[in-house]
Each structure stands twice: as C-alpha cells, then as structure tokens.
Scaffold this active site. Structure first.
Site, short mmCIF file in Angstrom:
data_model
loop_
_atom_site.label_atom_id
_atom_site.label_comp_id
_atom_site.label_asym_id
_atom_site.label_seq_id
_atom_site.Cartn_x
_atom_site.Cartn_y
_atom_site.Cartn_z
N GLY A 186 14.61 2.88 23.68
CA GLY A 186 15.42 2.32 22.61
C GLY A 186 16.76 3.04 22.56
O GLY A 186 17.69 2.73 23.30
N GLU A 241 22.46 -2.44 18.30
CA GLU A 241 23.70 -2.07 19.00
C GLU A 241 23.93 -0.56 18.95
O GLU A 241 25.04 -0.06 18.98
CB GLU A 241 24.92 -2.79 18.40
CG GLU A 241 24.78 -4.30 18.28
CD GLU A 241 24.82 -5.02 19.61
OE1 GLU A 241 24.29 -4.47 20.60
OE2 GLU A 241 25.39 -6.12 19.68
N ILE A 283 14.41 -8.93 21.96
CA ILE A 283 15.49 -9.67 22.62
C ILE A 283 15.84 -10.91 21.80
O ILE A 283 15.03 -11.82 21.63
CB ILE A 283 15.09 -10.06 24.06
CG1 ILE A 283 14.65 -8.82 24.84
CG2 ILE A 283 16.25 -10.79 24.73
CD1 ILE A 283 15.68 -7.70 24.89
N GLN A 312 32.46 -1.76 -18.76
CA GLN A 312 33.19 -0.89 -17.85
C GLN A 312 32.31 -0.37 -16.71
O GLN A 312 32.77 -0.21 -15.58
CB GLN A 312 33.79 0.28 -18.62
CG GLN A 312 34.81 1.07 -17.82
CD GLN A 312 35.47 2.16 -18.64
OE1 GLN A 312 34.79 3.04 -19.16
NE2 GLN A 312 36.79 2.09 -18.79
N ASN A 354 22.71 3.92 13.71
CA ASN A 354 23.82 4.67 13.13
C ASN A 354 23.68 6.17 13.35
O ASN A 354 24.68 6.90 13.32
CB ASN A 354 23.95 4.33 11.64
CG ASN A 354 24.59 2.96 11.43
OD1 ASN A 354 24.82 2.21 12.39
ND2 ASN A 354 24.90 2.63 10.19
N TYR A 412 20.77 -10.86 25.89
CA TYR A 412 21.10 -9.55 26.43
C TYR A 412 19.84 -8.71 26.43
O TYR A 412 19.20 -8.52 25.38
CB TYR A 412 22.18 -8.93 25.55
CG TYR A 412 22.60 -7.52 25.88
CD1 TYR A 412 23.51 -7.27 26.90
CD2 TYR A 412 22.13 -6.44 25.14
CE1 TYR A 412 23.94 -5.97 27.18
CE2 TYR A 412 22.55 -5.15 25.40
CZ TYR A 412 23.45 -4.92 26.43
OH TYR A 412 23.86 -3.64 26.69
N CYS A 413 19.45 -8.19 27.59
CA CYS A 413 18.14 -7.55 27.74
C CYS A 413 18.28 -6.10 28.19
O CYS A 413 18.37 -5.80 29.39
CB CYS A 413 17.28 -8.31 28.74
SG CYS A 413 17.10 -10.08 28.38
#
Length: 385
Positions: A130, A362, A156, A277, A365, A122-123
C-alpha cells in the site's frame, strides 16, 4: 502573481458547473444509494472533453494545464464527488498512456479514452503493498514478444467495469527500479475480478480486486522502458494528488454553500441561527481554511505545470492540507445542520462519507508528511521553507 482566473478558465469553470448542475448533482444521491456507475453520463462528459483534459490534442485530448483541470474538477466535484473522482483517475490513465505509450498503443487506446467510449483503471496497490508501493509483488516475465503477468491488485477504482488497465508489475529485482508499467486490455484472458466492495463512500464507482493469472501482454504494451514504471507511477500521482485535493475543495465548497443557506433558513430561540456569534465564528473559520486550501492546490498545480524542482513536495503539501481541510469543512457543515445533517434527505452526510477517503488514497496523508519532511530537511530547501 495573478490570482484571478483568465477568460478561458472562467469559461471552463462555467461549462463544468453547468454539467455538474444538470448531470451530476440531480443524480448523485440516487447513484450513491444504488451504487450505480453512470457510464452514460461519463460518455456525455467525454463529448465535452472532460475525460481527456490534459491529454495531448493529437490523440483527442484538450491539452489543458493541470491548473485548468483543477478549476474544472472543482466545479464537477460540487455536483458529485465520487463520479468526479473517477473522472480524475480516468484522466490520469489516459495521460499516462499518451505520455509513455508507443505510437500503436496511443492510437489504440487514447482516442477511445478521451471520448469515454472506453474507460480506464490505474492498478498499483496490492494486498501487501500500500504505502510501500515499491514492494509490489505482481510480476511481468518476458516471454518472446510478450510479457506474462501474475499477481493481484486491490482497491482498484472502476475495476470490472472499465476497458483498459495501467498495471505496475515487477520485471526486475527488488525495489522501485525493478518495476515497469503496462497497458492491459481489461478483458484479457487470465484476468479475474473480485466482488464489488461495499464502501463507506465513493459508491457511484465500483471498487474491486484484480487477479492476473498468466495474462499475456504484447511487449509493445510496455509504457516507457523496463524499470521506468515506478517513476511513471509517481509522476502520475503528483497530478493525482492535485486532482483528489481538488475534489475535496469542490465537495467542501458545496457543503459550505448549503450550510450558509441553512444558517439563514433555520430558526431557534426566535431568530435565524446564523445570528448566533458562535456559529458565525465556525462559518468564518470554514471559509478561511477553504480559501487557503484552494490557493495551495492552485499553487501546486502551477508548480507542476512549470516543472518546478519542488513540484512533488508542493503536490504533497496541497494534498495533505486540502484533504484534511475539505473533510473538516464537510464535518462542520454537517454539524451546523444538527440532526438534519445526519439523515439522507440532505447531502451533508454523503459529503462527509465521500470526502473521508481522500485522506487515504493517492498516498495517505501520513506519507505526504514523509515526502514533505524529507524535502524540507535537505540543505537546498531554503526556497521551499
């Protein structure tokens, strides 16, 4: 609202878990160490249908839902984060071609992609495009029955080792409406590849830059219509964000499982460290956050499957939350191992390295927060809020 998996989903998870345990986990450390791209294992995955999970059946896919795919990818990521992440990208490429390609393009590529006889990349990302992907500069100029591509892409996944590229290029004016998507033979004349990047993680898949210098592409290789490319890319990324969030969940679960076992095995001050704990509280927070992240990812996948109006916002929320939680759980698991977590005899440091990039790709964030906030500020966002 049923949070239990159905019989088919349990069977999918069992199949994926067996593949991960037999094919991925035993080899993950070596692939990471040697930066080895396991093409033969990917072909084995293709034989099980894992390389075309949500691609339509008429071109060789399984036509599963995004929720089903998420359940499968989680199990695979527990075996090898990096290899599973490539599988998710390949699945996305295959889905894009099947969804937007013409009959000739679908028949040429999709059956070979679903079987993993061919692999895809996927390019979208460029040196100066970006997070601001709509500013990309790669061009596709119409010349008779062809388009001529010029420009470059970076970061890529699989580049140089894959067979087909889905490329976003500018056919019109500035902005997103000037972008189109193309299916390009990865070995076409005029394509050159940069050096394989030396990365912190994700080492079982190569990452390279790609240069397009007068690459002639048949007009029939256009996906959808001219000017539709950015929309196609963003729709693909909704699913891509679910996929990468799922990879974080699977990796974090693997880290959590090992940390739990280590709390029983390791003894200090005359007793198992799991009896202290402070460490119990750490484990409790890890479990709680991981379960919450998993449920958010599956909710977002269900929203995407249903075509919900807020699916993009939910996918962004799931990606932001699950990748942050996943990395934090991996880091805390390493901490529970103490010095042993920092050496490569154990997989803890690899979990941290491989999951770190999920907060960047993807859509970073930070960009996920932009997407969420824009939707939340709209007047009709009551249901979302």
């Amino acid at each position: 609202m049923d949070f239990e998996l159905n019989e088919d989903q349990i069977a999918f998870a069992d199949m994926a878990r067996a593949f991960a345990q037999n094919e991925l986990e035993p080899n993950a450390a070596q692939w990471d160490q040697e930066s080895f791209f396991p093409v033969d294992v990917l072909k084995s995955a293709g034989e099980l249908g894992l390389m075309g999970l949500y691609t339509p059946e008429d071109v060789g896919g399984l036509a599963l839902s995004r929720l089903d795919a998420s359940i499968i990818f989680e199990q695979l990521a527990m075996g090898c984060t990096s290899t599973t992440a490539f599988m998710t990208i390949h699945n996305m490429v295959c889905w894009m071609i099947a969804s937007y390609g013409n009959a000739e393009t679908r028949e040429t590529w999709c059956p070979q992609l679903t079987s993993a006889d061919k692999l895809g990349s996927y390019c979208l990302t460029e040196p100066n495009a970006g997070s601001d992907a709509a500013s990309l500069k790669t061009t596709a100029r119409r010349d008779g029955d062809h388009y001529v591509l010029n420009g470059s892409k970076i970061f890529i996944s699989g580049a140089g080792s894959t067979d087909v590229l889905v490329v976003m290029a500018r056919t019109g004016g500035e902005g997103p409406k000037g972008i189109s998507a193309f299916v390009v033979d990865a070995k076409a004349e005029g394509i050159s590849y940069g050096r394989k990047e030396d990365k912190m993680g994700w080492n079982s898949q190569p990452t390279r830059a790609i240069t397009f210098d007068g690459v002639r592409v048949p007009a029939s290789a256009l996906l959808g219509e001219e000017g539709q490319g950015f929309s196609i890319a963003m729709k693909a990324l909704d699913g891509g964000r679910i996929n990468i969030a799922t990879c974080s969940i699977g990796t974090a679960q693997a880290a959590l499982n090992r940390a739990r076992d280590y709390l029983h095995e390791r003894k200090q001050f005359g007793r198992e460290i799991g009896e202290f704990q402070a460490l119990q509280f750490t484990l409790a927070d890890m479990v709680t956050e991981l379960v919450a992240a998993r449920q958010m990812v599956r909710l977002a996948a269900s929203k995407l499957d249903a075509g919900d109006a807020d699916k993009t916002a939910y996918c962004a929320m799931a990606k932001r939350f699950a990748t942050d939680v996943g990395f934090r759980v991996c880091d805390q698991a390493l901490q529970l191992f103490g010095g042993n977590g920092y050496i490569k005899e154990y997989p803890m440091e690899r979990y941290v390295r491989d999951s770190r990039v999920h907060r960047i790709l993807e859509g970073t964030n930070e960009i996920m927060r932009v997407i969420i906030a824009r939707r939340a500020l709209m007047q009709d966002a009551a249901d979302l809020l």
